[in-house]
Design a protein around this motif. Structure first.
Motif, PDB file in Angstrom:
ATOM      1  N   THR B 287       0.823  -1.223   0.000  1.00 36.33           N
ATOM      2  CA  THR B 287       0.000   0.000   0.000  1.00 36.33           C
ATOM      3  C   THR B 287       0.850   1.264   0.000  1.00 36.33           C
ATOM      4  O   THR B 287       0.316   2.365  -0.129  1.00 36.33           O
ATOM      5  CB  THR B 287      -0.934   0.015   1.228  1.00 36.33           C
ATOM      6  OG1 THR B 287      -0.120  -0.080   2.397  1.00 36.33           O
ATOM      7  CG2 THR B 287      -1.922  -1.112   1.191  1.00 36.33           C
ATOM      8  N   GLN B 288       2.166   1.104   0.157  1.00 29.69           N
ATOM      9  CA  GLN B 288       3.031   2.291   0.114  1.00 29.69           C
ATOM     10  C   GLN B 288       3.467   2.609  -1.322  1.00 29.69           C
ATOM     11  O   GLN B 288       4.260   3.514  -1.544  1.00 29.69           O
ATOM     12  CB  GLN B 288       4.257   2.072   1.013  1.00 29.69           C
ATOM     13  CG  GLN B 288       3.876   2.024   2.492  1.00 29.69           C
ATOM     14  CD  GLN B 288       5.057   1.782   3.417  1.00 29.69           C
ATOM     15  OE1 GLN B 288       6.153   1.477   2.962  1.00 29.69           O
ATOM     16  NE2 GLN B 288       4.827   1.908   4.705  1.00 29.69           N
ATOM     17  N   LYS B 290       2.181   3.152  -5.467  1.00 29.40           N
ATOM     18  CA  LYS B 290       1.049   3.379  -6.375  1.00 29.40           C
ATOM     19  C   LYS B 290       1.044   2.289  -7.439  1.00 29.40           C
ATOM     20  O   LYS B 290       2.114   1.807  -7.796  1.00 29.40           O
ATOM     21  CB  LYS B 290       1.205   4.755  -7.026  1.00 29.40           C
ATOM     22  CG  LYS B 290       0.879   5.893  -6.064  1.00 29.40           C
ATOM     23  CD  LYS B 290       0.742   7.196  -6.798  1.00 29.40           C
ATOM     24  CE  LYS B 290       0.394   8.330  -5.836  1.00 29.40           C
ATOM     25  NZ  LYS B 290      -0.860   8.164  -5.111  1.00 29.40           N
ATOM     26  N   ASP B 293      -2.004   1.811  -3.433  1.00 32.11           N
ATOM     27  CA  ASP B 293      -2.528   2.586  -2.312  1.00 32.11           C
ATOM     28  C   ASP B 293      -4.020   2.860  -2.517  1.00 32.11           C
ATOM     29  O   ASP B 293      -4.695   3.382  -1.637  1.00 32.11           O
ATOM     30  CB  ASP B 293      -1.754   3.903  -2.172  1.00 32.11           C
ATOM     31  CG  ASP B 293      -1.786   4.737  -3.446  1.00 32.11           C
ATOM     32  OD1 ASP B 293      -2.091   4.172  -4.519  1.00 32.11           O
ATOM     33  OD2 ASP B 293      -1.508   5.950  -3.386  1.00 32.11           O
ATOM     34  N   VAL B 453       0.431  -1.437   5.692  1.00 30.14           N
ATOM     35  CA  VAL B 453      -0.625  -0.458   5.887  1.00 30.14           C
ATOM     36  C   VAL B 453      -0.720  -0.050   7.358  1.00 30.14           C
ATOM     37  O   VAL B 453      -0.328  -0.801   8.250  1.00 30.14           O
ATOM     38  CB  VAL B 453      -1.983  -1.037   5.402  1.00 30.14           C
ATOM     39  CG1 VAL B 453      -2.545  -2.052   6.382  1.00 30.14           C
ATOM     40  CG2 VAL B 453      -2.980   0.061   5.119  1.00 30.14           C
ATOM     41  N   TYR B 490      -5.913  -5.531   1.873  1.00 30.00           N
ATOM     42  CA  TYR B 490      -4.496  -5.239   2.115  1.00 30.00           C
ATOM     43  C   TYR B 490      -3.675  -6.502   1.831  1.00 30.00           C
ATOM     44  O   TYR B 490      -2.869  -6.541   0.923  1.00 30.00           O
ATOM     45  CB  TYR B 490      -4.287  -4.815   3.568  1.00 30.00           C
ATOM     46  CG  TYR B 490      -5.064  -3.589   3.997  1.00 30.00           C
ATOM     47  CD1 TYR B 490      -4.953  -2.392   3.298  1.00 30.00           C
ATOM     48  CD2 TYR B 490      -5.885  -3.620   5.131  1.00 30.00           C
ATOM     49  CE1 TYR B 490      -5.649  -1.253   3.715  1.00 30.00           C
ATOM     50  CE2 TYR B 490      -6.570  -2.498   5.552  1.00 30.00           C
ATOM     51  CZ  TYR B 490      -6.460  -1.320   4.837  1.00 30.00           C
ATOM     52  OH  TYR B 490      -7.152  -0.214   5.255  1.00 30.00           O
TER      53      TYR B 490
END
Lengths: 317, 529
Positions: B287-288, B290, B293, B453, B490
């Motif tokens: 999630t860090q 693109k 995210d 996350v 996630y």
């Protein structure tokens, strides 16, 4: 001859120093931190502080120049340092596997020479006969078939036809000769086949070349026995390039049997090499590279000395 | 006449007793023999608190004892190992263990409550430089008291309903307090336990060897004279050795194809046992990075996976099988199928799911998404799982490269966050929710959460369930946490593993379980010939 040997020995030193410098700095360029890989190898949660403590313990926090000086001083005193992964001396890690690897290499060489010399000679002396074709077929097969595949076939064959397999752990030769040979003869045969194919083809081609030389024709014209022509004049010269190939192959076998070792579950240097690279264990990789470099230069020295024995022009040059 | 009758009665009695006793006699454990077993990986450390891999467990378990163990005959019930008895306060605020008397370490020194305290203190508060992956597990312990050499009292700082099961963790090896005082890192490279076998040697790259501990505290055990664990990293070499009878077992697990090969070649000389496995293969979206995210992208990728159809096909070729959420299917807190199919990615109508997935990707502005899938270069089940995922995502127009890496660089990449999407796993030894769900809490609390996350809603639900003693309330909280995790996608389950273990018919007394980490001390194992 003594001067020639001394010269060759002295030449080994700068070669090994060059290897030591190269391997040290090249490993530092490659990305990957052994401490992080090791401590997080199982997916565990390890704090940065713990990683720093371990880096300090292994001396990785020191300037690179200091680490390099340490490495070179260690080399001079035959201390290869400590494995960053197992924290055991590199010498000890190598010693466990070295005996097995050398033994397999020697047995494979013995096997290869035993097959290659008569095969290569026969093919050359019976050029373009059906025997030559058969030998060429056999040797091309040796080059085409990967040693590990042949190893797998050997294992499956032993299992299927005899319901038997060689031992899966190593027994030193001085502990139990039979057990030792029972385990190592099979991988030696598997790699020895390819090895013998390379050498046999080299002997065949160089013997054919020598047999076309003027001095052979002269010897025959003078009425020298054919056996003497072949044995003393032709084969002696034809063996020189084969000796080079035998030497290089032998050095390769010391650390190059990565897949074959796994097929036979052998605890050899090839497997250790791959593991230490994937674990970024710099000190162990350095030690292994130095060992293999030492083998290569030593084998080259032996080959050079044999050249001098077989060809007087070399030692008098 | 009376004498004749008496003889007849005696003879009939002996015969009856003999017949009745025969099966029991045949199953009577036999002493002696060396067991050769295969271990398909070699551990870097001997230390149980620093490891999470079977490579350490299968290597070290025969040398150590713990307070409690899972009773595999009636799993998940517990039984005492070093503990002769134990009691739990009604408010779950303290646990008291009475140790068996006269237990000694392999060097002859007595094992007392001080050793238990030192071992647990090291797990929950490790000295600098000591790696403890068990720290979070025991963070609810406030103090450990040792009123006498045979009594240990754990006083809890916070209530944890799963604590007793955690005391039975197979990783909680009891070490010598004296050795730990000399060097807190002693167990990393040295073995001194009180288990059924004494350590003889570890020949690196080759094998580990142990001999019977004649002073083992369980009378009459172990049955074996010794064992030799041979490191066999190549599955083909291991199967050959099994078939040739050189090793009698490998206790992690094999694939269905390997099982079939052994059965075909060995017939009744091989025994295979199967079980669902406390291992969940996951897909983690970083999630860090693109576009991961964006919840729409993550959810679309999860919804494109046909888990129900995949489980049919992958079960034939791999060790993957069960469709489930965050808790193992069939376990107490597992989500029933009727509820599971309502969660994103678990619908049985894969056509509708994929149509929705395409729509989500278009909305997120990445209809032709392409990325690299970080995967592990271990054949089972990682390779088939990677191939399967590439195919599933291709069907919604996503191009994926399956990047398989050796174990060490794979974990290094996971730890550094250098990946887009990763094939990940949750490796448990029991179905206790706090253990099973800890992987999904926020990254700053659980670095093993590969989605990286931060989600305080999930953390809050996790903490509430962790301290909840009411089973129903706890179940509801777990369900809410699972719903939130899967809706946000996630880290999402792909499939649960299926364990197949093949052992030679001569090998007796070893017990199959849902975890490859349990029952590895070999104390009950014996050889029929």
């Amino acid at each position: 001859m003594l001067r020639y040997t001394a010269n060759r020995l002295l030449l080994m030193v700068p070669t090994l120093i060059g290897v030591a410098v190269l391997v040290f700095f090249m490993l530092r360029i490659i990305p990957g931190d052994v401490v992080e890989v090791k401590l997080r190898a199982d997916g565990g949660n390890v704090s940065q502080q713990t990683i720093e403590v371990e880096r300090k313990r292994l001396g990785l926090d020191r300037p690179m120049a200091v680490q390099f000086a340490d490495w070179m001083v260690g080399l001079a005193t035959l201390d290869l340092g400590t494995s960053m992964w197992t924290t055991r001396p590199v010498r000890e890690e190598i010693a466990i596997r070295l005996e097995l690897s050398i033994e397999v290499a020697i047995m494979a060489t013995f096997f290869a020479v035993l097959i290659a010399v008569p095969l290569g000679m026969t093919a050359a002396l019976m050029r373009d006969t059906w025997i030559d074709y058969v030998v060429r077929l056999v040797t091309i097969g040796g080059l085409a078939v990967p040693s590990f595949w042949l190893g797998m076939m050997i294992m499956i064959g032993l299992l299927t036809f005899f319901n038997w397999l060689p031992p899966i752990t190593f027994t030193p030769i001085y502990v139990d000769l039979k057990e030792n040979l029972t385990q190592l003869v099979w991988p030696a045969m598997a790699v020895g086949y390819r090895y013998s194919a390379v050498v046999a083809r080299m002997i065949r081609s160089s013997l054919l070349e020598v047999l076309g030389e003027d001095y052979i024709r002269t010897a025959r014209a003078k009425g020298v026995y054919e056996k003497l022509v072949i044995g003393r004049h032709a084969l002696r010269n034809a063996l020189l390039p084969a000796i080079t190939v035998i030497g290089l192959e032998f050095a390769f076998l010391i650390g190059g049997l990565v897949v074959t070792e796994q097929v036979f579950n052998l605890n050899g240097l090839g497997k250790l090499f791959v593991q230490s690279v994937s674990r970024s264990d710099f000190t162990l990789v350095q030690g292994l590279v130095m060992l293999i470099a030492l083998f290569y230069v030593s084998v080259n020295l032996v080959v050079d000395l044999l050249y001098a024995v077989f060809d007087p022009r070399v030692r008098y040059r | 006449m009376r004498r004749l009758t008496t003889l007849r009665v005696l003879a009939a009695g002996l015969l009856a007793a003999g017949l009745a006793g025969w099966p029991a006699f045949a199953d009577e454990p036999k002493r002696g023999g060396i067991l050769n077993l295969a271990i398909s990986a070699e551990t870097a450390t001997y230390d149980g608190i620093a490891s999470d891999t079977f490579a350490t467990m299968h290597f070290a378990a025969p040398f150590y004892s713990e307070l409690l163990k899972f009773d595999l005959a009636s799993y998940p019930k517990l039984k005492g190992d070093l503990a002769e008895s134990w009691s739990v306060a009604s408010d779950l605020k303290s646990y008291t263990f009475k140790l068996k008397p006269n237990v000694t370490f392999h060097d002859g020194s007595p094992l007392t409550s001080a050793d238990v305290k030192a071992s647990y203190d090291r797990m929950r508060k490790p000295s600098p430089g000591v790696v403890s992956v068990r720290q979070a597990t025991f963070e609810d312990i406030g103090t450990i008291e040792t009123p006498d050499p045979l009594t240990v009292v754990f006083r809890m700082a916070d209530v944890n309903p799963g604590m007793l099961e955690h005391f039975a963790s197979p990783w909680n090896f009891i070490y010598s307090a004296a050795k730990l005082a000399q060097d807190p890192k002693f167990p990393e490279q040295n073995i001194l336990g009180s288990g059924p076998f004494r350590f003889v040697e570890h020949v690196r790259g080759s094998h580990v060897q142990g001999v019977r501990n004649d002073k083992y505290f369980q009378a009459g055990k172990p049955y074996l004279d010794g064992f030799r664990g041979v490191f066999m990293l190549q599955p083909a070499a291991m199967l050959n050795a099994m078939q040739g009878g050189q090793v009698l077992g490998e206790f992690r697990g094999i694939s269905p194809a390997e099982r079939d090969r052994l059965k075909q070649a060995m017939g009744d000389k091989i025994r295979t046992e199967e079980s669902s496995w406390t291992l969940n293969l996951l897909v983690s979206f970083n999630t860090q990075k693109k576009p991961f995210d964006d919840v729409r992208v993550r959810r679309a990728l999860s919804m494109a996976i046909d888990r129900w159809g995949g489980s049919q096909g992958l079960a034939r070729t791999s060790t993957l099988n069960g469709v489930g959420g965050l808790m193992r299917p069939g376990s107490t807190y597992a989500t029933p199928e009727a509820e599971l199919v309502k969660l994103p990615g678990f619908s049985k109508d894969i056509g509708a799911s994929r149509a929705e997935a395409k729509k989500l990707l278009a909305e997120a502005g990445v209809p032709n998404l392409s990325f690299k899938l970080l995967n592990r270069s271990i054949a089972q089940p990682y390779t088939p799982a990677g191939v399967f995922l590439v195919d599933q995502w291709r069907q919604i127009g996503v191009t994926v490269e399956n990047l398989q890496q050796e174990t060490s660089p794979y974990f290094a990449a996971l730890s550094s966050g250098n990946y887009d999407v990763a094939v990940d796993f949750s490796n448990l030894f029991m179905d206790e929710p706090t253990l099973g769900l800890s992987k999904y809490v926020s990254f700053d609390r659980a670095p093993e959460n590969r989605s990286r996350v931060i989600d305080r809603d999930i953390d809050s639900l996790f903490d509430k369930q962790r301290h909840s003693v009411d089973t129903k309330v706890r179940g509801d909280l777990i369900r809410q946490m699972e719903k939130r995790t899967l809706e946000q996608s996630y880290s999402v389950p792909l499939l649960w593993w299926h364990r197949i273990v093949a052992t030679n018919a001569k090998l007796m007394g070893w017990q199959m379980s849902a975890s490859h980490l349990l029952g590895q001390d070999l104390a009950d194992v014996w050889l029929a010939e």
